[in-house]
Design an enzyme around this catalytic site. Structure first.
Site, PDB file in Angstrom:
ATOM      1  N   GLN A 183       3.597 -10.003   9.815  1.00 21.59           N
ATOM      2  CA  GLN A 183       2.966  -9.504  11.051  1.00 21.59           C
ATOM      3  C   GLN A 183       3.824  -8.459  11.751  1.00 21.59           C
ATOM      4  O   GLN A 183       3.311  -7.666  12.540  1.00 21.59           O
ATOM      5  CB  GLN A 183       2.687 -10.678  12.015  1.00 21.59           C
ATOM      6  N   CYS A 329      -9.321 -24.495  11.953  1.00 20.99           N
ATOM      7  CA  CYS A 329     -10.501 -25.346  11.972  1.00 20.99           C
ATOM      8  C   CYS A 329     -10.630 -25.988  10.607  1.00 20.99           C
ATOM      9  O   CYS A 329     -10.669 -25.298   9.608  1.00 20.99           O
ATOM     10  CB  CYS A 329     -11.718 -24.479  12.253  1.00 20.99           C
TER      11      CYS A 329
HETATM   12  N1  PLP Z   1       2.452 -14.944   6.656  1.00 21.59           N
HETATM   13  C1  PLP Z   1       1.837 -14.655   7.807  1.00 21.59           C
HETATM   14  C2  PLP Z   1       2.632 -14.619   9.085  1.00 21.59           C
HETATM   15  C3  PLP Z   1       0.463 -14.404   7.837  1.00 21.59           C
HETATM   16  O1  PLP Z   1      -0.137 -14.138   8.998  1.00 21.59           O
HETATM   17  C4  PLP Z   1      -0.253 -14.466   6.622  1.00 21.59           C
HETATM   18  C5  PLP Z   1      -1.720 -14.260   6.591  1.00 21.59           C
HETATM   19  O2  PLP Z   1      -2.449 -14.760   7.410  1.00 21.59           O
HETATM   20  C6  PLP Z   1       0.441 -14.756   5.431  1.00 21.59           C
HETATM   21  C7  PLP Z   1       1.792 -14.988   5.497  1.00 21.59           C
HETATM   22  C8  PLP Z   1      -0.270 -14.841   4.110  1.00 21.59           C
HETATM   23  O3  PLP Z   1      -0.576 -13.563   3.628  1.00 21.59           O
HETATM   24  P1  PLP Z   1      -1.547 -13.328   2.366  1.00 21.59           P
HETATM   25  O4  PLP Z   1      -2.917 -13.418   2.918  1.00 21.59           O
HETATM   26  O5  PLP Z   1      -1.211 -11.946   1.895  1.00 21.59           O
HETATM   27  O6  PLP Z   1      -1.210 -14.354   1.346  1.00 21.59           O
END
Ligand code: PLP
Length: 387
Positions: A183, A329
């Site tokens: 993020q 959810c």
């Molecule tokens: N780490 C964080 C902080 C995320 O917000 C997300 C996705 O929501 C992921 C990891 C996982 O990413 P990916 O969808 O590429 O596996």
């Protein structure tokens, strides 16, 4: 009917136009980057250019980037009980994970569940450095070195962890650090060397790139986690399987564009602050998580006493605005957010978190519509109604 407004970039940012164009163009290339003919070499060139673009976003060396199917795979690849450093095998005895990590890190990768230990968060959502220090001081080195997993910015609250301070502590205890930078990338400036971590993970679809592609970035080519996918020699033997050329090209362009957008995140933060001021003016009893802390410029998580997040999300949706519940959810019931629970919020508040995450092209008009929608729906939500 006014246009819908998408304010859920942290779940998945809309595909950037330039990325979409590159995907369409690359899809018709019939070539494998491992092939030696001209077509293959062209595909190889595209993959390598994207590797450079992704590396540049996080100040890494190009060869440190290993493309994966996303940040989940990158986390599972990095969270390995064995690493190799040159010809040496390094054993990791225990994985310490921050309590507010994404589920793909909390799951512990390839460590046995009994070898995974949670590190508590402070009430302000950041990792507790004193506890980290104490846990590492008590670490049993006979089992191997410690591995610590800490995210740079939280996906629900946007709160930024003191990762470089944590990494200094871990290094002073002879440990290794994995950082989920999914993020934070393209939203706050940082480099892998400034953070002082060994590995970090990225995901293209949080940057306006395609879904199903991400990367594990290593600070040093010398240090490698045990392979997760074995087979062919792709990605310098770190990740077998023919590369997702189209996805990788799109990821590269998205990374380059987000590197440029980093220059305008101040404006995004101003819009977020206006949105928060509007929320507080209408509903002074809400709580905005981490308002006074270093946070992502696009993210607001607010808790609303007495309101279930899913009802609020539906109410916003009916107004044409996409936001999400901080909490997950499952089987029809809204669970409390593990992030808010880790921050010590009671169950009722921990299931009331509403996350607004602005896209790079958010406008003041979007913020005004959001505030107008909240003015209308808030009195209804207090009576337990979405409409
Ligand atoms: N780490 C964080 C902080 C995320 O917000 C997300 C996705 O929501 C992921 C990891 C996982 O990413 P990916 O969808 O590429 O596996």
């Amino acid at each position: 009917m006014p246009q819908r407004i998408y304010m859920d970039a942290n779940a998945g940012a809309p595909l950037l136009r330039e990325v979409r164009d590159s995907l369409v163009e690359t899809l018709s290339l019939a070539s494998n980057p491992s092939s030696v003919h001209s077509e293959g070499r062209r595909a190889r060139g595209l993959v390598e250019r994207a590797r450079g673009q992704v590396a540049a976003l996080v100040g890494a060396r190009t060869e440190g980037v290993t493309f994966t199917s996303g940040a989940t795979e990158a986390a599972v690849l990095a969270l390995s009980p064995t690493l190799s450093r040159g010809s040496e095998t390094v054993r990791l005895g225990r994985l310490y994970v921050g309590a507010t990590e994404h589920p793909c890190v909390l799951a512990g990768g390839r460590f046995a569940p009994e070898d995974v230990e949670r590190l508590p968060a402070r009430a302000d959502g950041r990792i507790d450095l004193d506890t980290l220090e104490a846990r590492l001081a008590a670490h049993d080195y006979a089992t191997g070195a410690p591995l610590v997993a800490l995210m740079l910015a939280n996906n629900e609250t946007g709160i930024v962890n003191p990762v470089s301070e944590a990494a200094r502590i871990v290094k002073s205890h002879g440990g290794f650090v994995f950082c989920d930078a999914v993020q934070a990338a393209g939203r706050i400036p940082f480099s892998i060397d400034e953070l002082g971590v060994d590995f970090l993970s990225l995901s293209a679809h949080k940057l306006g790139g395609p879904q199903g592609v991400g990367a594990l970035v290593s600070a040093s080519e010398d240090l490698r986690p045990a392979s997760l996918l074995r087979g062919g020699g792709q990605e310098r033997y770190k990740r077998a399987g023919t590369e997702n050329v189209t996805g990788i090209v799109g990821f590269g362009i998205a990374a380059e564009l987000f590197g440029i957008y980093l220059n305008s995140v101040g404006e995004l933060a101003r819009l977020r602050d206006e949105l928060e001021a509007g929320l507080i003016e209408i509903s002074p009893e809400i709580g905005i998580m981490g308002r006074d802390l270093a946070r992502l410029p696009n993210t607001t998580l607010f808790v609303v006493p007495g309101v279930a997040a899913e009802t609020a999300v539906i109410a916003f949706d009916l107004q044409g605005i996409a936001v999400s519940a901080g909490s997950a959810c499952s089987s029809g019931k809204v669970a409390a957010s593990h992030v808010l629970e880790a921050m010590g919020l009671p169950f009722d508040l921990a299931r009331s978190g509403i996350r607004v995450s602005l896209c790079v092209d958010a406008s003041r008009a979007d913020i005004h519509r959001f505030i107008a929608a909240w003015r209308e729906i808030y009195p209804r939500l207090r009576q337990g109604r979405a409409a």
